[in-house]
Design a protein around this motif. Structure first.
Motif, PDB file in Angstrom:
ATOM      1  N   GLY A 146      45.114  48.770  67.070  1.00 28.28           N
ATOM      2  CA  GLY A 146      43.896  49.920  66.377  1.00 28.28           C
ATOM      3  C   GLY A 146      43.199  48.860  66.586  1.00 28.28           C
ATOM      4  O   GLY A 146      41.679  48.506  67.109  1.00 28.28           O
ATOM      5  N   GLY A 148      43.771  46.397  69.325  1.00 26.36           N
ATOM      6  CA  GLY A 148      43.762  45.824  70.794  1.00 26.36           C
ATOM      7  C   GLY A 148      43.339  44.309  70.884  1.00 26.36           C
ATOM      8  O   GLY A 148      43.506  43.809  72.436  1.00 26.36           O
ATOM      9  N   ALA A 200      39.934  51.565  65.817  1.00 27.07           N
ATOM     10  CA  ALA A 200      39.839  51.795  67.371  1.00 27.07           C
ATOM     11  C   ALA A 200      39.040  52.680  67.678  1.00 27.07           C
ATOM     12  O   ALA A 200      37.984  52.874  68.654  1.00 27.07           O
ATOM     13  CB  ALA A 200      41.731  52.160  68.174  1.00 27.07           C
ATOM     14  N   HIS A 203      35.518  51.294  67.955  1.00 25.95           N
ATOM     15  CA  HIS A 203      35.694  51.016  69.525  1.00 25.95           C
ATOM     16  C   HIS A 203      35.320  51.816  70.373  1.00 25.95           C
ATOM     17  O   HIS A 203      34.152  51.892  71.271  1.00 25.95           O
ATOM     18  CB  HIS A 203      37.104  49.828  70.079  1.00 25.95           C
ATOM     19  CG  HIS A 203      37.312  49.041  69.327  1.00 25.95           C
ATOM     20  ND1 HIS A 203      38.550  48.673  69.220  1.00 25.95           N
ATOM     21  CD2 HIS A 203      36.487  47.776  68.357  1.00 25.95           C
ATOM     22  CE1 HIS A 203      39.006  47.361  68.220  1.00 25.95           C
ATOM     23  NE2 HIS A 203      37.572  47.036  67.800  1.00 25.95           N
ATOM     24  N   GLY A 224      40.688  57.716  74.219  1.00 31.98           N
ATOM     25  CA  GLY A 224      40.858  56.871  73.138  1.00 31.98           C
ATOM     26  C   GLY A 224      41.246  57.856  70.994  1.00 31.98           C
ATOM     27  O   GLY A 224      42.177  57.662  70.600  1.00 31.98           O
ATOM     28  N   SER A 250      44.902  53.238  71.205  1.00 35.15           N
ATOM     29  CA  SER A 250      43.863  52.205  70.510  1.00 35.15           C
ATOM     30  C   SER A 250      43.697  51.327  71.621  1.00 35.15           C
ATOM     31  O   SER A 250      42.455  50.951  72.126  1.00 35.15           O
ATOM     32  CB  SER A 250      45.026  51.162  69.999  1.00 35.15           C
ATOM     33  OG  SER A 250      44.304  49.738  69.913  1.00 35.15           O
ATOM     34  N   SER A 253      40.867  52.318  74.108  1.00 29.24           N
ATOM     35  CA  SER A 253      39.663  52.244  73.523  1.00 29.24           C
ATOM     36  C   SER A 253      38.532  51.200  73.878  1.00 29.24           C
ATOM     37  O   SER A 253      38.321  50.404  73.396  1.00 29.24           O
ATOM     38  CB  SER A 253      39.751  52.553  71.376  1.00 29.24           C
ATOM     39  OG  SER A 253      39.432  54.114  71.401  1.00 29.24           O
ATOM     40  N   ILE A 254      40.374  50.141  73.267  1.00 28.72           N
ATOM     41  CA  ILE A 254      39.224  48.854  73.623  1.00 28.72           C
ATOM     42  C   ILE A 254      39.177  48.491  75.214  1.00 28.72           C
ATOM     43  O   ILE A 254      38.429  48.062  75.277  1.00 28.72           O
ATOM     44  CB  ILE A 254      40.523  47.905  72.762  1.00 28.72           C
ATOM     45  CG1 ILE A 254      40.505  46.395  72.846  1.00 28.72           C
ATOM     46  CG2 ILE A 254      42.481  48.123  73.486  1.00 28.72           C
ATOM     47  CD1 ILE A 254      39.129  46.568  71.958  1.00 28.72           C
TER      48      ILE A 254
END
Length: 281
Positions: A146, A148, A200, A203, A224, A250, A253-254
């Motif tokens: 989550g 990242g 996440a 993000h 993500g 995750s 997303s990051i």
């Protein structure tokens, strides 16, 4: 690097990322060139106290003969915490650092990669590119997904003197390898998995709405979110498959956030940690 001229596509990644169930069983292959290097392992206290996970980790790292293991129990680490670790390993020259645990443990590993050989007050490292020396290579192995932290070019610490939480920000602290192993992450504490998964999601949402988002960041943010939400729906049914989806989500997303910008929710978490002791996730 973030877009500065409204580029439609800009990708800047240094970390080799692996997502696979029991990927740690193959670390001896992926990290073969490091097998004879003096290695510092930063291990999350939770993993140390879980016999099954500790056995799995020990087996995975057996190929590294020359290693020192330090247990991390700092969940919102300060520069004072970092100094305590540096003092405990003073005089030892490490050639590789492996961080295994949550985002804070990985941040400690990344922070050590530049602070061990820094001769001045390590609080001066907080900010962007505040040092010139080479860092020690870092391998990041998250035990929950989550934050990242395993691929970001930032190691976040609280300056206990100024009450400022901020990163040691430089591509030099970015891990060389990230191994996301759902088998290692398996846990009866599904609530904690869900909490970190929402990190996440934040993000993705913040990146998607960023003023400097582009086609690339928006597509990664959407992917993500879809993967994380799909994983959350499966948590009670098929944990390994669910954690694989959350791990992939995750990462999407990051990566999206790294190429755009955070907003109020992400920024607000810093003073909440520094002044009120709230953990990030």
């Amino acid at each position: 690097m973030k877009p500065i001229f409204n580029e439609n596509l800009l990708i800047n990644l240094k970390t080799k990322i692996f997502v696979k169930k029991q990927v740690m069983n193959n670390l001896n292959v992926y990290l073969e060139k490091f097998k004879n290097k003096k290695t510092l392992v930063i291990l999350d206290e939770y993993l140390k106290n879980n016999q099954k996970k500790r056995t799995y980790i020990n087996k995975s790292l057996k190929f590294i003969k020359n290693k020192k293991i330090i247990i991390n129990n700092f969940y919102e680490p300060t520069f004072l915490d970092l100094e305590k670790i540096i003092k405990s390993i003073k005089g030892t020259k490490f050639e590789l650092i492996i961080g295994i645990g949550g985002g804070s443990t990985i941040d400690v590993a990344k922070g050590l990669s530049v602070s061990i050989n820094y001769k001045k007050n390590i609080r001066n490292l907080q900010g962007i590119d505040k040092f010139n020396h080479d860092s020690i290579p870092v391998v990041a192995i998250p035990s929950i997904f989550g934050s990242g932290a395993e691929i970001t070019p930032s190691a976040v610490f609280i300056n206990e003197k100024t009450k400022i939480k901020g990163g040691i920000n430089s591509e030099k602290v970015q891990p060389k390898y990230a191994f996301l192993d759902p088998y290692l992450a398996k846990s009866k504490n599904l609530r904690q998995h869900a909490t970190c998964a929402f990190d996440a999601l934040v993000h993705s949402l913040e990146s998607y709405e960023s003023n400097i988002s582009n086609n690339f960041t928006k597509s990664f943010a959407l992917n993500g979110s879809i993967k994380v939400i799909s994983g959350l729906k499966l948590l009670n049914k098929n944990e390994l498959e669910a954690l694989t989806l959350i791990a992939e989500g995750s990462i999407y997303s990051i990566i999206s956030l790294m190429h755009s910008e955070q907003s109020l929710a992400g920024a607000a978490s810093y003073p909440l940690a520094a002044y009120y002791g709230y953990n990030h996730a």
